[in-house]
Design a protein around this motif. Sequence first.
Motif, short mmCIF file in Angstrom:
data_model
loop_
_atom_site.label_atom_id
_atom_site.label_comp_id
_atom_site.label_asym_id
_atom_site.label_seq_id
_atom_site.Cartn_x
_atom_site.Cartn_y
_atom_site.Cartn_z
N TYR A 201 0.77 -2.28 -8.41
CA TYR A 201 2.07 -2.49 -7.78
C TYR A 201 2.34 -3.97 -7.57
O TYR A 201 3.44 -4.46 -7.80
CB TYR A 201 2.16 -1.76 -6.44
CG TYR A 201 3.51 -1.99 -5.83
CD1 TYR A 201 4.61 -1.25 -6.24
CD2 TYR A 201 3.71 -3.02 -4.91
CE1 TYR A 201 5.86 -1.50 -5.75
CE2 TYR A 201 4.98 -3.29 -4.41
CZ TYR A 201 6.04 -2.52 -4.84
OH TYR A 201 7.29 -2.79 -4.36
N ALA B 53 2.88 1.51 -3.30
CA ALA B 53 1.95 1.90 -4.36
C ALA B 53 1.64 3.39 -4.28
O ALA B 53 1.67 4.11 -5.28
CB ALA B 53 0.67 1.08 -4.27
N ALA B 54 1.40 3.85 -3.07
CA ALA B 54 1.09 5.26 -2.88
C ALA B 54 2.25 6.12 -3.37
O ALA B 54 2.06 7.11 -4.06
CB ALA B 54 0.80 5.54 -1.42
N ALA B 55 3.45 5.69 -3.03
CA ALA B 55 4.63 6.45 -3.45
C ALA B 55 4.75 6.53 -4.96
O ALA B 55 5.31 7.48 -5.51
CB ALA B 55 5.89 5.83 -2.85
N ASP C 37 -2.34 2.11 -8.08
CA ASP C 37 -3.15 1.18 -7.34
C ASP C 37 -2.28 0.07 -6.75
O ASP C 37 -1.26 -0.29 -7.31
CB ASP C 37 -4.11 0.58 -8.36
CG ASP C 37 -5.30 -0.05 -7.71
OD1 ASP C 37 -6.33 0.61 -7.62
OD2 ASP C 37 -5.16 -1.20 -7.28
N THR C 38 -2.71 -0.48 -5.63
CA THR C 38 -1.91 -1.59 -5.08
C THR C 38 -1.93 -2.77 -6.05
O THR C 38 -0.95 -3.51 -6.14
CB THR C 38 -2.46 -2.08 -3.73
OG1 THR C 38 -3.76 -2.60 -3.92
CG2 THR C 38 -2.50 -0.96 -2.71
N ASN D 289 2.10 6.45 -6.93
CA ASN D 289 0.83 6.95 -7.48
C ASN D 289 0.09 5.92 -8.29
O ASN D 289 -0.50 6.24 -9.32
CB ASN D 289 1.08 8.16 -8.38
CG ASN D 289 1.35 9.39 -7.58
OD1 ASN D 289 0.68 9.64 -6.57
ND2 ASN D 289 2.34 10.15 -8.00
N GLN E 3 9.04 5.01 -12.05
CA GLN E 3 8.66 4.17 -10.93
C GLN E 3 9.87 3.52 -10.29
O GLN E 3 9.96 3.42 -9.07
CB GLN E 3 7.66 3.12 -11.39
CG GLN E 3 6.34 3.77 -11.82
CD GLN E 3 5.37 2.81 -12.47
OE1 GLN E 3 5.78 1.79 -13.03
NE2 GLN E 3 4.10 3.13 -12.41
N ARG F 270 0.82 -1.21 0.00
CA ARG F 270 0.00 0.00 0.00
C ARG F 270 0.85 1.27 0.00
O ARG F 270 0.62 2.19 -0.77
CB ARG F 270 -0.91 -0.02 1.23
CG ARG F 270 -1.86 1.11 1.38
CD ARG F 270 -2.93 0.77 2.41
NE ARG F 270 -2.37 0.04 3.56
CZ ARG F 270 -1.70 0.62 4.57
NH1 ARG F 270 -1.55 1.91 4.59
NH2 ARG F 270 -1.22 -0.09 5.57
N GLN F 271 1.88 1.25 0.83
CA GLN F 271 2.74 2.43 0.89
C GLN F 271 3.56 2.62 -0.37
O GLN F 271 3.66 3.72 -0.89
CB GLN F 271 3.68 2.32 2.11
CG GLN F 271 3.00 2.63 3.43
CD GLN F 271 3.98 2.58 4.60
OE1 GLN F 271 5.11 3.05 4.48
NE2 GLN F 271 3.55 1.98 5.70
#
Lengths: 83, 83
Positions: free
Chosen positions: A17, A7-9, A13-14, A11, A31, A4-5
């Motif tokens: 990722y 993926a957030a970094a 979706d999990t 930008n 990425q 989750r983190q």
Amino acid sequence: MPQRQLAAALNIDTATYCKIEKGERKARREQVEAIAYVLNTDEKELIKLWLADKVYEMVSGESNVQDILNIVNEKILKYGQNI
Amino acid sequence: MPQRQLAAALNIDTATYCKIEKGERKARREQVEAIAYVLNTDEKELIKLWLADKVYEMVSGESNVQDILNIVNEKILKYGQNI
DNA sequence: CGTAAATTTGCCAAGAAATGTCAAGACGTG
DNA sequence: CACGTCTTGACATTTCTTGGCAAATTTACG
């Protein structure tokens, strides 16, 4: 560190990722850079691995891969793209 | 041999063929094969050059290209994709 | 020069491939 | 079971690739 983190970094979706992590998707350059940053690892190294992967994918399955790599090498030497 | 003929052999417009010849477009594999056939040259050699070009394009401009090529080489050796 | 053939360039559209999202399900663990 | 995390598959979106057309330019040659 949860996906989750990461993926957030990046930008994304999990789900996306996840696929990248499992090798089902290729990451894009930004990425890879972002991952290096978040994980605090050597960006250049990571990029090298990432590129090597792409090249590998391009030539694996071909015959005489060594030849191909040699040709590339010569071109590099010739045109001095070594930065 | 005029581009017109080559283009015809590849079933494409002369304009498109022109771009390929000038390196503004990448030929696709079948086209390379067709060219080898029409020009009566060694197909495998041509394909090798074509692939080397693609790889070159991918890595030129990067730093430590040699490293990258080495990594690829190791992978090849490791996974024995040499056919 | 004048003309015709050949080549090149620029721009656009159709299709393919890559990348992303969502929703549902699987997995592990308290 | 309930929760959070991870995975999967179908589908949407974006981006790249490829090819055609028309016009411009170059080349060949009388």
